[in-house]
Design a protein around this motif. Structure first.
Motif, PDB file in Angstrom:
ATOM      1  N   GLU A   1       0.835  -1.210   0.000  1.00 25.26           N
ATOM      2  CA  GLU A   1       0.000   0.000   0.000  1.00 25.26           C
ATOM      3  C   GLU A   1       0.865   1.253   0.000  1.00 25.26           C
ATOM      4  OE1 GLU A   1      -3.092  -0.100  -0.530  1.00 25.26           O
ATOM      5  OE2 GLU A   1      -3.790  -2.079   0.081  1.00 25.26           O
ATOM      6  N   ALA A   2       1.882   1.244  -0.853  1.00 28.09           N
ATOM      7  CA  ALA A   2       2.856   2.336  -0.846  1.00 28.09           C
ATOM      8  C   ALA A   2       2.247   3.671  -1.237  1.00 28.09           C
ATOM      9  CB  ALA A   2       4.021   1.998  -1.790  1.00 28.09           C
ATOM     10  N   GLN A   3       1.117   3.648  -1.932  1.00 25.82           N
ATOM     11  CA  GLN A   3       0.497   4.921  -2.314  1.00 25.82           C
ATOM     12  C   GLN A   3       0.024   5.705  -1.096  1.00 25.82           C
ATOM     13  OE1 GLN A   3      -1.093   1.993  -2.816  1.00 25.82           O
ATOM     14  NE2 GLN A   3      -2.967   2.250  -1.630  1.00 25.82           N
ATOM     15  N   ASP A   4      -0.168   5.033   0.040  1.00 29.87           N
ATOM     16  CA  ASP A   4      -0.675   5.692   1.241  1.00 29.87           C
ATOM     17  C   ASP A   4       0.404   5.989   2.266  1.00 29.87           C
ATOM     18  OD1 ASP A   4      -3.379   5.928   0.504  1.00 29.87           O
ATOM     19  OD2 ASP A   4      -3.750   3.836   0.992  1.00 29.87           O
ATOM     20  N   LEU A   5       1.665   5.895   1.872  1.00 26.13           N
ATOM     21  CA  LEU A   5       2.735   6.282   2.780  1.00 26.13           C
ATOM     22  C   LEU A   5       2.602   7.759   3.139  1.00 26.13           C
ATOM     23  CD1 LEU A   5       5.917   4.611   1.203  1.00 26.13           C
ATOM     24  CD2 LEU A   5       4.870   4.034   3.398  1.00 26.13           C
ATOM     25  N   ASN A   6       2.807   8.081   4.411  1.00 26.61           N
ATOM     26  CA  ASN A   6       2.875   9.492   4.754  1.00 26.61           C
ATOM     27  C   ASN A   6       4.324   9.960   4.679  1.00 26.61           C
ATOM     28  OD1 ASN A   6       4.077   8.658   7.194  1.00 26.61           O
ATOM     29  ND2 ASN A   6       2.126   8.666   8.276  1.00 26.61           N
ATOM     30  N   PRO A   7       4.557  11.254   4.687  1.00 22.13           N
ATOM     31  CA  PRO A   7       5.928  11.758   4.487  1.00 22.13           C
ATOM     32  C   PRO A   7       6.937  11.270   5.519  1.00 22.13           C
ATOM     33  CG  PRO A   7       4.343  13.524   4.124  1.00 22.13           C
ATOM     34  CD  PRO A   7       3.567  12.357   4.671  1.00 22.13           C
ATOM     35  N   VAL A   8       6.491  11.043   6.764  1.00 21.25           N
ATOM     36  CA  VAL A   8       7.456  10.616   7.778  1.00 21.25           C
ATOM     37  C   VAL A   8       8.020   9.239   7.437  1.00 21.25           C
ATOM     38  CG1 VAL A   8       5.749   9.602   9.354  1.00 21.25           C
ATOM     39  CG2 VAL A   8       7.889  10.464  10.256  1.00 21.25           C
ATOM     40  N   LEU A   9       7.185   8.317   6.957  1.00 16.63           N
ATOM     41  CA  LEU A   9       7.675   6.986   6.585  1.00 16.63           C
ATOM     42  C   LEU A   9       8.465   7.014   5.289  1.00 16.63           C
ATOM     43  CD1 LEU A   9       4.743   4.576   7.500  1.00 16.63           C
ATOM     44  CD2 LEU A   9       7.055   4.576   8.418  1.00 16.63           C
ATOM     45  N   LEU A  10       8.007   7.828   4.337  1.00 14.37           N
ATOM     46  CA  LEU A  10       8.734   7.923   3.079  1.00 14.37           C
ATOM     47  C   LEU A  10      10.149   8.437   3.325  1.00 14.37           C
ATOM     48  CD1 LEU A  10       8.651   7.609   0.032  1.00 14.37           C
ATOM     49  CD2 LEU A  10       7.749   9.936  -0.127  1.00 14.37           C
ATOM     50  N   GLY A  11      10.294   9.383   4.257  1.00 12.12           N
ATOM     51  CA  GLY A  11      11.620   9.899   4.590  1.00 12.12           C
ATOM     52  C   GLY A  11      12.531   8.820   5.142  1.00 12.12           C
ATOM     53  N   VAL A  12      11.987   7.926   5.982  1.00 12.85           N
ATOM     54  CA  VAL A  12      12.783   6.827   6.534  1.00 12.85           C
ATOM     55  C   VAL A  12      13.229   5.893   5.422  1.00 12.85           C
ATOM     56  CG1 VAL A  12      12.705   4.775   8.004  1.00 12.85           C
ATOM     57  CG2 VAL A  12      11.717   6.927   8.816  1.00 12.85           C
ATOM     58  N   LEU A  13      12.310   5.523   4.529  1.00 13.51           N
ATOM     59  CA  LEU A  13      12.629   4.571   3.468  1.00 13.51           C
ATOM     60  C   LEU A  13      13.654   5.134   2.490  1.00 13.51           C
ATOM     61  CD1 LEU A  13       9.017   3.214   2.843  1.00 13.51           C
ATOM     62  CD2 LEU A  13      10.930   1.958   3.863  1.00 13.51           C
ATOM     63  N   ARG A  14      13.603   6.426   2.250  1.00 14.64           N
ATOM     64  CA  ARG A  14      14.568   7.037   1.334  1.00 14.64           C
ATOM     65  C   ARG A  14      15.999   6.956   1.864  1.00 14.64           C
ATOM     66  NH1 ARG A  14      11.063  12.461  -0.234  1.00 14.64           N
ATOM     67  NH2 ARG A  14      10.193  11.691  -2.218  1.00 14.64           N
ATOM     68  N   SER A  15      16.127   6.802   3.168  1.00 13.46           N
ATOM     69  CA  SER A  15      17.468   6.824   3.764  1.00 13.46           C
ATOM     70  C   SER A  15      18.092   5.438   3.912  1.00 13.46           C
ATOM     71  CB  SER A  15      17.405   7.500   5.140  1.00 13.46           C
ATOM     72  OG  SER A  15      16.659   6.713   6.059  1.00 13.46           O
ATOM     73  N   VAL A  16      17.305   4.366   3.664  1.00 18.45           N
ATOM     74  CA  VAL A  16      17.863   3.033   3.866  1.00 18.45           C
ATOM     75  C   VAL A  16      18.749   2.642   2.682  1.00 18.45           C
ATOM     76  CG1 VAL A  16      15.885   2.347   5.263  1.00 18.45           C
ATOM     77  CG2 VAL A  16      15.898   1.831   2.814  1.00 18.45           C
ATOM     78  N   ALA A  17      19.668   1.713   2.953  1.00 23.58           N
ATOM     79  CA  ALA A  17      20.656   1.349   1.937  1.00 23.58           C
ATOM     80  C   ALA A  17      20.266   0.129   1.115  1.00 23.58           C
ATOM     81  CB  ALA A  17      22.001   1.092   2.624  1.00 23.58           C
ATOM     82  N   CYS A  18      19.270  -0.652   1.552  1.00 23.73           N
ATOM     83  CA  CYS A  18      18.935  -1.892   0.843  1.00 23.73           C
ATOM     84  C   CYS A  18      17.906  -1.632  -0.259  1.00 23.73           C
ATOM     85  CB  CYS A  18      18.395  -2.925   1.828  1.00 23.73           C
ATOM     86  SG  CYS A  18      16.836  -2.458   2.588  1.00 23.73           S
ATOM     87  N   PRO A  19      17.745  -2.585  -1.199  1.00 24.98           N
ATOM     88  CA  PRO A  19      16.737  -2.435  -2.251  1.00 24.98           C
ATOM     89  C   PRO A  19      15.321  -2.370  -1.679  1.00 24.98           C
ATOM     90  CG  PRO A  19      18.314  -4.132  -2.843  1.00 24.98           C
ATOM     91  CD  PRO A  19      18.582  -3.784  -1.414  1.00 24.98           C
ATOM     92  N   LEU A  20      14.472  -1.627  -2.356  1.00 23.61           N
ATOM     93  CA  LEU A  20      13.086  -1.444  -1.927  1.00 23.61           C
ATOM     94  C   LEU A  20      12.133  -1.859  -3.032  1.00 23.61           C
ATOM     95  CD1 LEU A  20      13.728   2.053  -0.400  1.00 23.61           C
ATOM     96  CD2 LEU A  20      12.729   0.196   0.924  1.00 23.61           C
ATOM     97  N   VAL A  21      11.049  -2.532  -2.639  1.00 26.00           N
ATOM     98  CA  VAL A  21       9.969  -2.860  -3.565  1.00 26.00           C
ATOM     99  C   VAL A  21       8.726  -2.113  -3.094  1.00 26.00           C
ATOM    100  CG1 VAL A  21       8.518  -4.667  -4.555  1.00 26.00           C
ATOM    101  CG2 VAL A  21      10.924  -5.148  -4.025  1.00 26.00           C
ATOM    102  N   TYR A  22       8.315  -1.122  -3.861  1.00 25.26           N
ATOM    103  CA  TYR A  22       7.101  -0.375  -3.548  1.00 25.26           C
ATOM    104  C   TYR A  22       5.945  -0.953  -4.357  1.00 25.26           C
ATOM    105  CZ  TYR A  22      10.315   3.299  -1.858  1.00 25.26           C
ATOM    106  OH  TYR A  22      11.291   4.017  -1.207  1.00 25.26           O
ATOM    107  N   VAL A  23       4.894  -1.383  -3.682  1.00 25.57           N
ATOM    108  CA  VAL A  23       3.736  -1.900  -4.405  1.00 25.57           C
ATOM    109  C   VAL A  23       2.480  -1.169  -3.943  1.00 25.57           C
ATOM    110  CG1 VAL A  23       3.379  -3.784  -2.752  1.00 25.57           C
ATOM    111  CG2 VAL A  23       2.439  -3.972  -5.055  1.00 25.57           C
TER     112      VAL A  23
END
Length: 551
Positions: free
Chosen positions: A220-242
């Protein structure tokens, strides 16, 4: 944890493409239309490797279900569960500091506000109404990526929506300092205000956490709020947004269309819906095509679905007032009715009607800041007061006591009901065989249209786009048939696909019984002059519909 083995399945071409791109490494974006099998696709990816993965679920119930169906090397959790452990370990807060709820009463107890607060802008708010605005401003900050509270977090609804821009800005400048004081008290170990779930998530995000998984799948990545999106942008591993960018409907709760903001190496679309057939898929396509979709929703050709008149399993409305309308209609037809999520929100709204009529302050978003019922009536007649109009009509027609008596007759368990009434927001993630959509969807869409814009040229992030996304979510809750308001059919240039009325056998005719007594403050208006009994020029379609059932 017992893991249920999922039977192997043959992925369709789109799912195989997602798997191939995942195995190449890097960040992957999977756009999944309604009913397109995104969970099965994520399991397909998880089973393709023995690397340690993290599945971030939208809520706890989804995480618990995923724990039983995903392979053991995938940790299925919510972001809040990770944040709770991290903050408790780092800051050593007592558990009640983390799990307590930040409420209106807790703010009123912590800060000794006067009964009425007069602002430099020249207007006053009762202490309860101002505290409610501060509470919402604090929540907006907690869901943002900002380091400190700012003017952008101060809410503008209820009476605040109608004051001039310069006066609201002056009000917001005063309010933001109070939001800062609230946040400082929440963070202080000795502070009386709890952090609550959004608070410890914010504190965890500000601590810049480091991911230990080999990859992260975000549902449910379309419903991420900015605080969580900021955390995910800073991680070093690959991400799968669905997720589905056209199902992003929580703007009012701080969510952003994160699918359009993430940086990825690969992108794939799951357009094949397994929930419904071609007719419903065509309707869904007509909605999202008007807000930027370039690929159609593809229906399951093995399923038959219709645009039709229905005897609904669920009735979806855009507004709380719409839900109340359909509760009254259903009970008049002697149907057992269940309100999805319970009736508490509706009862609070009606309690606020009583409070305003008694000269007391309101606390719900719809009525915040109004000092009298007369002010609500006046505002509902203006173009910008359209959201109030249906509520005012219901209260004038039936009285809040009669409406509350009707709500008390609703079932407390969905399994006991013949029909479910809900807002589209609460219905997200659910599905039923036969669904009816309220007329208020078209009312909101019509209001969002700007005369200077053609129907093919809407600005990104517009009210029009938000209303169309909500319509898309609502109509795709149906599996077999959906009944769209005639105005929506015309707007989308669609026609009924059958003249039959589909769905369960109709409920027995209503048995007339003694109506609840009118409330003491119920407004008795002669039918000859009441706009809610006699047709009026340019009246909202929902009021015409109410009159058909209650005249």
């Amino acid at each position: 944890m017992v893991h249920r083995m999922q039977p192997p399945f043959q992925p369709i071409a789109e799912q195989q493409r997602a798997l191939d791109l995942f195995l190449q490494g890097g960040n992957l974006r999977i756009d999944a239309y309604a009913g397109a099998g995104k969970t099965a696709t994520l399991r397909l990816l998880a089973n393709s490797t023995q690397k340690k993965g993290l599945y971030l679920a939208f809520n706890r119930s989804i995480a618990l279900e995923a724990q039983q169906t995903f392979p053991p090397h995938i940790a299925c959790v919510t972001s809040h569960s990770i944040a709770f452990r991290g903050v408790r370990r780092t800051f050593k807060y007592p558990e009640n500091k983390l799990t307590g709820s930040l409420t209106l009463n807790s703010l009123l107890e912590a800060f000794r506000l006067p009964e009425s607060i007069t602002f430099r802008a020249g207007f006053a708010l009762p202490r309860q109404s101002y505290a409610a605005a501060l509470l919402e401003g604090t929540r907006a900050f907690l869901r943002s990526s900002d380091q400190e509270p700012s003017l952008s977090h101060i809410p503008r609804y209820g009476m605040l929506e109608f004051i001039p821009e310069d006066k609201f800005l002056d009000f917001a400048q005063q309010a933001v300092g109070h939001v800062q004081a609230i946040w400082s008290n929440m963070c202080a170990r000795e502070g009386v205000l709890p952090l609550g779930h959004d608070g410890y998530l914010k504190l965890w995000a500000l601590s810049k956490p480091v991911a230990t998984a080999d990859y992260i799948m975000v549902d449910e990545a379309q419903d991420l709020n900015p605080v969580l999106l900021g955390v995910l942008r800073s991680v070093a591993c690959p991400l799968v947004y669905v997720g589905d960018p056209f199902q992003q409907i929580y703007d009012w709760r701080g969510a952003i269309n994160a699918m359009n903001q993430v940086k990825v190496d690969h992108r794939v679309l799951l357009s094949q819906s397994f929930r419904f057939g071609p007719a419903l898929a065509q309707a869904a396509t007509e909605v999202i095509r008007r807000i930027g979709a370039t690929e159609p929703v593809r229906g399951n050709v093995s399923l038959t679905s219709h645009l039709a008149r229905v005897r609904p399993d669920a009735i979806l409305s855009r507004s709380n007032a719409g839900v109340i309308t359909h509760v009254l209609r259903s009970l008049k037809r002697n149907e057992r009715c269940y309100v999805l999520g319970g009736t508490k929100t509706l009862e609070l709204l009606l309690d606020d009607v009583r409070r305003i009529k008694a000269g007391k302050p309101a606390i719900t978003q719809e009525l915040l800041g109004f000092s009298s019922w007369k002010d609500v009536l006046v505002q509902s007649t203006r173009p910008e007061g359209a959201d109030l109009r249906q509520l005012v009509g219901l209260v004038r027609e039936f009285g809040e006591a009669r409406i509350q008596a009707a709500l008390s007759r609703c079932e407390t368990e969905e399994r006991m009901a013949q029909v479910v009434c809900s807002t589209a927001h609460r219905a997200k993630g659910r599905e039923w065989d036969h669904v009816l959509l309220d007329e208020d969807f078209d009312t909101a869409i019509a209001r969002s249209l700007k005369p200077e814009q053609s129907r093919e040229k809407r600005t990104s992030g517009s009210d029009y786009e938000a209303e169309m996304r909500l319509l898309y979510v609502a109509l795709t809750r149906a599996r077999i048939a959906v009944e769209l308001p005639p105005a929506i059919l015309a707007r989308l240039r669609l026609k009924l696909t059958t003249e039959k009325v589909l769905g369960k056998v109709a409920a027995p005719a209503a048995i007339p019984d003694e109506e609840p007594p009118l409330s003491p403050d119920h407004e008795v208006i002669p039918a000859a002059v009441s706009p809610y009994h006699s047709p009026q020029k340019n009246e909202p379609p929902e009021m015409a519909a109410i009159r058909r059932f209650f005249s």
